[in-house]
Write a protein that holds these residues in place. Structure first.
Motif, PDB file in Angstrom:
ATOM      1  N   LYS A  55       0.826  -1.220   0.000  1.00 37.93           N
ATOM      2  CA  LYS A  55       0.000   0.000   0.000  1.00 37.93           C
ATOM      3  C   LYS A  55       0.852   1.259   0.000  1.00 37.93           C
ATOM      4  CE  LYS A  55      -4.150  -1.848   2.209  1.00 37.93           C
ATOM      5  NZ  LYS A  55      -4.963  -1.891   3.435  1.00 37.93           N
ATOM      6  N   GLU A  56       2.016   1.182   0.650  1.00 38.81           N
ATOM      7  CA  GLU A  56       2.924   2.329   0.710  1.00 38.81           C
ATOM      8  C   GLU A  56       3.809   2.436  -0.529  1.00 38.81           C
ATOM      9  OE1 GLU A  56       5.016   1.809   4.408  1.00 38.81           O
ATOM     10  OE2 GLU A  56       3.266   2.408   5.589  1.00 38.81           O
ATOM     11  N   GLY A  57       3.660   1.498  -1.462  1.00 41.16           N
ATOM     12  CA  GLY A  57       4.425   1.556  -2.710  1.00 41.16           C
ATOM     13  C   GLY A  57       5.857   1.082  -2.581  1.00 41.16           C
ATOM     14  N   LEU A  58       6.164   0.341  -1.517  1.00 44.73           N
ATOM     15  CA  LEU A  58       7.532  -0.144  -1.325  1.00 44.73           C
ATOM     16  C   LEU A  58       7.792  -1.431  -2.099  1.00 44.73           C
ATOM     17  CD1 LEU A  58       7.835   0.441   2.538  1.00 44.73           C
ATOM     18  CD2 LEU A  58       8.507   1.979   0.676  1.00 44.73           C
ATOM     19  N   VAL A  59       6.714  -2.193  -2.357  1.00 41.75           N
ATOM     20  CA  VAL A  59       6.831  -3.446  -3.113  1.00 41.75           C
ATOM     21  C   VAL A  59       5.674  -3.527  -4.115  1.00 41.75           C
ATOM     22  CG1 VAL A  59       7.978  -4.711  -1.249  1.00 41.75           C
ATOM     23  CG2 VAL A  59       5.495  -4.787  -1.432  1.00 41.75           C
ATOM     24  N   THR A  60       5.877  -4.345  -5.133  1.00 44.31           N
ATOM     25  CA  THR A  60       4.802  -4.701  -6.057  1.00 44.31           C
ATOM     26  C   THR A  60       4.689  -6.223  -6.037  1.00 44.31           C
ATOM     27  OG1 THR A  60       6.319  -4.844  -7.931  1.00 44.31           O
ATOM     28  CG2 THR A  60       5.201  -2.729  -7.579  1.00 44.31           C
ATOM     29  N   GLU A  81      10.992   3.134  -4.482  1.00 40.03           N
ATOM     30  CA  GLU A  81      10.693   3.666  -3.143  1.00 40.03           C
ATOM     31  C   GLU A  81      11.105   2.651  -2.075  1.00 40.03           C
ATOM     32  OE1 GLU A  81       8.437   3.589  -5.638  1.00 40.03           O
ATOM     33  OE2 GLU A  81       8.181   5.725  -6.059  1.00 40.03           O
ATOM     34  N   GLY A  82      10.899   1.375  -2.356  1.00 37.16           N
ATOM     35  CA  GLY A  82      11.308   0.327  -1.430  1.00 37.16           C
ATOM     36  C   GLY A  82      12.820   0.275  -1.263  1.00 37.16           C
ATOM     37  N   GLN A  83      13.537   0.458  -2.367  1.00 39.61           N
ATOM     38  CA  GLN A  83      14.998   0.463  -2.303  1.00 39.61           C
ATOM     39  C   GLN A  83      15.484   1.646  -1.480  1.00 39.61           C
ATOM     40  OE1 GLN A  83      17.138  -1.973  -3.595  1.00 39.61           O
ATOM     41  NE2 GLN A  83      18.601  -0.867  -2.336  1.00 39.61           N
ATOM     42  N   ALA A  84      14.847   2.816  -1.665  1.00 42.91           N
ATOM     43  CA  ALA A  84      15.217   4.004  -0.884  1.00 42.91           C
ATOM     44  C   ALA A  84      14.919   3.774   0.600  1.00 42.91           C
ATOM     45  CB  ALA A  84      14.464   5.228  -1.403  1.00 42.91           C
ATOM     46  N   GLU A  85      13.776   3.157   0.897  1.00 45.24           N
ATOM     47  CA  GLU A  85      13.420   2.863   2.290  1.00 45.24           C
ATOM     48  C   GLU A  85      14.419   1.888   2.911  1.00 45.24           C
ATOM     49  OE1 GLU A  85      11.205   4.314   4.132  1.00 45.24           O
ATOM     50  OE2 GLU A  85      11.381   3.021   5.885  1.00 45.24           O
ATOM     51  N   LEU A  86      14.855   0.904   2.129  1.00 47.40           N
ATOM     52  CA  LEU A  86      15.853  -0.049   2.614  1.00 47.40           C
ATOM     53  C   LEU A  86      17.155   0.670   2.969  1.00 47.40           C
ATOM     54  CD1 LEU A  86      16.965  -2.872   3.190  1.00 47.40           C
ATOM     55  CD2 LEU A  86      17.371  -3.118   0.713  1.00 47.40           C
ATOM     56  N   GLU A  87      17.576   1.584   2.120  1.00 49.75           N
ATOM     57  CA  GLU A  87      18.820   2.320   2.391  1.00 49.75           C
ATOM     58  C   GLU A  87      18.675   3.160   3.657  1.00 49.75           C
ATOM     59  OE1 GLU A  87      21.586   1.542   0.819  1.00 49.75           O
ATOM     60  OE2 GLU A  87      20.353   0.160  -0.337  1.00 49.75           O
ATOM     61  N   GLU A  88      17.502   3.788   3.848  1.00 52.40           N
ATOM     62  CA  GLU A  88      17.268   4.558   5.074  1.00 52.40           C
ATOM     63  C   GLU A  88      17.249   3.648   6.294  1.00 52.40           C
ATOM     64  OE1 GLU A  88      13.894   7.207   4.905  1.00 52.40           O
ATOM     65  OE2 GLU A  88      14.416   7.783   2.857  1.00 52.40           O
ATOM     66  N   PHE A  89      16.648   2.451   6.163  1.00 46.14           N
ATOM     67  CA  PHE A  89      16.626   1.486   7.270  1.00 46.14           C
ATOM     68  C   PHE A  89      18.050   1.110   7.665  1.00 46.14           C
ATOM     69  CE2 PHE A  89      16.888  -2.935   8.704  1.00 46.14           C
ATOM     70  CZ  PHE A  89      16.144  -2.857   9.875  1.00 46.14           C
ATOM     71  N   LYS A  90      18.898   0.852   6.675  1.00 38.77           N
ATOM     72  CA  LYS A  90      20.282   0.461   6.972  1.00 38.77           C
ATOM     73  C   LYS A  90      20.990   1.546   7.790  1.00 38.77           C
ATOM     74  CE  LYS A  90      21.023  -2.421   2.875  1.00 38.77           C
ATOM     75  NZ  LYS A  90      21.742  -2.492   1.574  1.00 38.77           N
ATOM     76  N   ILE A  91      20.770   2.794   7.430  1.00 40.28           N
ATOM     77  CA  ILE A  91      21.409   3.908   8.154  1.00 40.28           C
ATOM     78  C   ILE A  91      20.864   3.987   9.583  1.00 40.28           C
ATOM     79  CG2 ILE A  91      21.587   6.433   8.244  1.00 40.28           C
ATOM     80  CD1 ILE A  91      21.606   6.315   5.089  1.00 40.28           C
ATOM     81  N   ARG A  92      19.516   3.913   9.716  1.00 44.10           N
ATOM     82  CA  ARG A  92      18.905   3.978  11.054  1.00 44.10           C
ATOM     83  C   ARG A  92      19.351   2.800  11.908  1.00 44.10           C
ATOM     84  NH1 ARG A  92      14.130   5.130   7.969  1.00 44.10           N
ATOM     85  NH2 ARG A  92      13.427   3.014   8.413  1.00 44.10           N
ATOM     86  N   TRP A  93      19.380   1.598  11.320  1.00 48.34           N
ATOM     87  CA  TRP A  93      19.758   0.406  12.060  1.00 48.34           C
ATOM     88  C   TRP A  93      21.214   0.496  12.544  1.00 48.34           C
ATOM     89  CZ3 TRP A  93      18.035  -3.070  15.017  1.00 48.34           C
ATOM     90  CH2 TRP A  93      18.833  -4.162  15.368  1.00 48.34           C
ATOM     91  N   ALA A  94      22.100   0.970  11.693  1.00 48.91           N
ATOM     92  CA  ALA A  94      23.509   1.093  12.081  1.00 48.91           C
ATOM     93  C   ALA A  94      23.642   2.024  13.282  1.00 48.91           C
ATOM     94  CB  ALA A  94      24.338   1.592  10.901  1.00 48.91           C
ATOM     95  N   ALA A  95      22.910   3.120  13.273  1.00 48.69           N
ATOM     96  CA  ALA A  95      22.987   4.080  14.383  1.00 48.69           C
ATOM     97  C   ALA A  95      22.400   3.472  15.659  1.00 48.69           C
ATOM     98  CB  ALA A  95      22.246   5.361  14.011  1.00 48.69           C
TER      99      ALA A  95
END
Length: 109
Positions: A55-60, A81-95
């Motif tokens: 629904k959020e457009g991260l996957v089809t 959008e899903g790939q961008a969200e994944l990259e943001e998750f990686k940054i947040r998770w590392a922190a």
């Protein structure tokens, strides 16, 4: 925060990472998660997350017939959008993981 709430946020990032490897279906994702130690995750717990991610457009999704002739299986693919969200998750998770490790290590000494 309950462990299930914590797990839900982490699980979304992990699902994005698994789907980023190649298109995949629900049960295959559960098996992959289990192979990395997420043995507490069932198929029933990931489908609501996958629905929200769609629904959020991260996957089809694409439905494909099985070679064995069984019912069609729904495959998930990552969107831009899903790939961008994944990259943001990686940054947040590392922190977050670094901060938690620092606190836990300090309490052990």
């Amino acid at each position: 925060m309950s462990s299930s709430q914590l797990l839900k946020g982490i699980l979304e990032g992990c699902l994005l990472s698994i789907i980023a490897e190649r298109e995949t279906y629900g049960y295959e994702m559960v098996e992959k998660l289990a192979s990395y130690g997420f043995t507490m995750v069932s198929e029933g717990s990931i489908y609501p997350l996958l629905l929200r991610m769609k629904k959020e457009g991260l996957v089809t999704t694409t439905s494909k017939a099985l070679p064995s002739g069984g019912p069609k299986r729904k495959y998930y693919q990552l969107t831009a959008e899903g790939q961008a969200e994944l990259e943001e998750f990686k940054i947040r998770w590392a922190a977050i993981s670094s901060s938690v490790e620092n606190i836990l290590r300090r309490n052990q000494s």
